[in-house]
Design a protein around this motif. Structure first.
Motif, short mmCIF file in Angstrom:
data_model
loop_
_atom_site.label_atom_id
_atom_site.label_comp_id
_atom_site.label_asym_id
_atom_site.label_seq_id
_atom_site.Cartn_x
_atom_site.Cartn_y
_atom_site.Cartn_z
N GLY A 176 0.80 -1.22 0.00
CA GLY A 176 0.00 0.00 0.00
C GLY A 176 0.83 1.27 0.00
O GLY A 176 0.29 2.36 -0.03
N GLN B 81 0.04 3.69 -4.18
CA GLN B 81 -1.39 3.56 -4.41
C GLN B 81 -1.66 2.90 -5.75
O GLN B 81 -0.91 3.08 -6.72
N SER B 82 -2.72 2.12 -5.79
CA SER B 82 -3.07 1.45 -7.03
C SER B 82 -4.56 1.19 -7.04
O SER B 82 -5.23 1.32 -6.01
N HIS B 83 -5.05 0.85 -8.19
CA HIS B 83 -6.44 0.39 -8.32
C HIS B 83 -6.43 -1.12 -8.23
O HIS B 83 -6.24 -1.80 -9.24
#
Ligand SMILES: [Zn+2]
Length: 141
Positions: A14, A17-19
């Protein structure tokens, strides 16, 4: 060997940030930040391996089950029935992140402008037999 900070490990933790379209105990699937087409998703194990061949075989089976599940969702989500699947392994495979295996699901659309149709060669006389023998000897008892 010095362990560089791995982008995919940072996505898992985390820090980056990512989708994350999917996550379970072992695997994550995220939208590629440089998509080949919209919906381009990368599935990879949370644990860092530096080679496709180092992931335990049971995990490899689960990984491909996860890929199938994610690919089904990707296709439904971006409303197409077509995709290409890519695995990058080794220094000659245009790889930049060495967290393996990373399976790229690339949805395809009519007239998406992509051409995964590199020029094909032909074997010289007898060459296919030689190549066949070189490979098959590792696959026969
Ligand atoms: Zn990693």
């Amino acid at each position: 060997m010095e362990e560089k900070k791995c982008v995919f490990c940072s996505i898992v933790s985390g820090e980056i940030q990512s989708h994350k379209v999917f996550e379970d105990q072992k695997f994550v699937a995220v939208l590629d930040i440089f998509p080949i087409t919209p919906g381009h998703t990368v599935v990879f194990p949370k644990k860092h391996y530096d080679s496709f061949f180092k992931i335990p075989s049971m995990d490899r089976i689960q990984l491909f089950e996860t890929v199938a599940r994610v690919a089904d969702a990707v296709l439904k989500g971006v409303d197409t029935d077509s995709f290409n699947l890519f695995v990058f392994e080794g220094k000659n495979a245009n790889k930049t992140i060495f967290h393996e295996p990373q399976i790229h699901i690339v949805p395809r659309f009519a007239n998406d402008g992509l051409n995964f149709n590199p020029p094909r060669g032909r074997y010289a006389e007898g060459q296919a037999d030689q190549v066949y023998r070189k490979i098959a000897r590792f696959l026969k008892g």
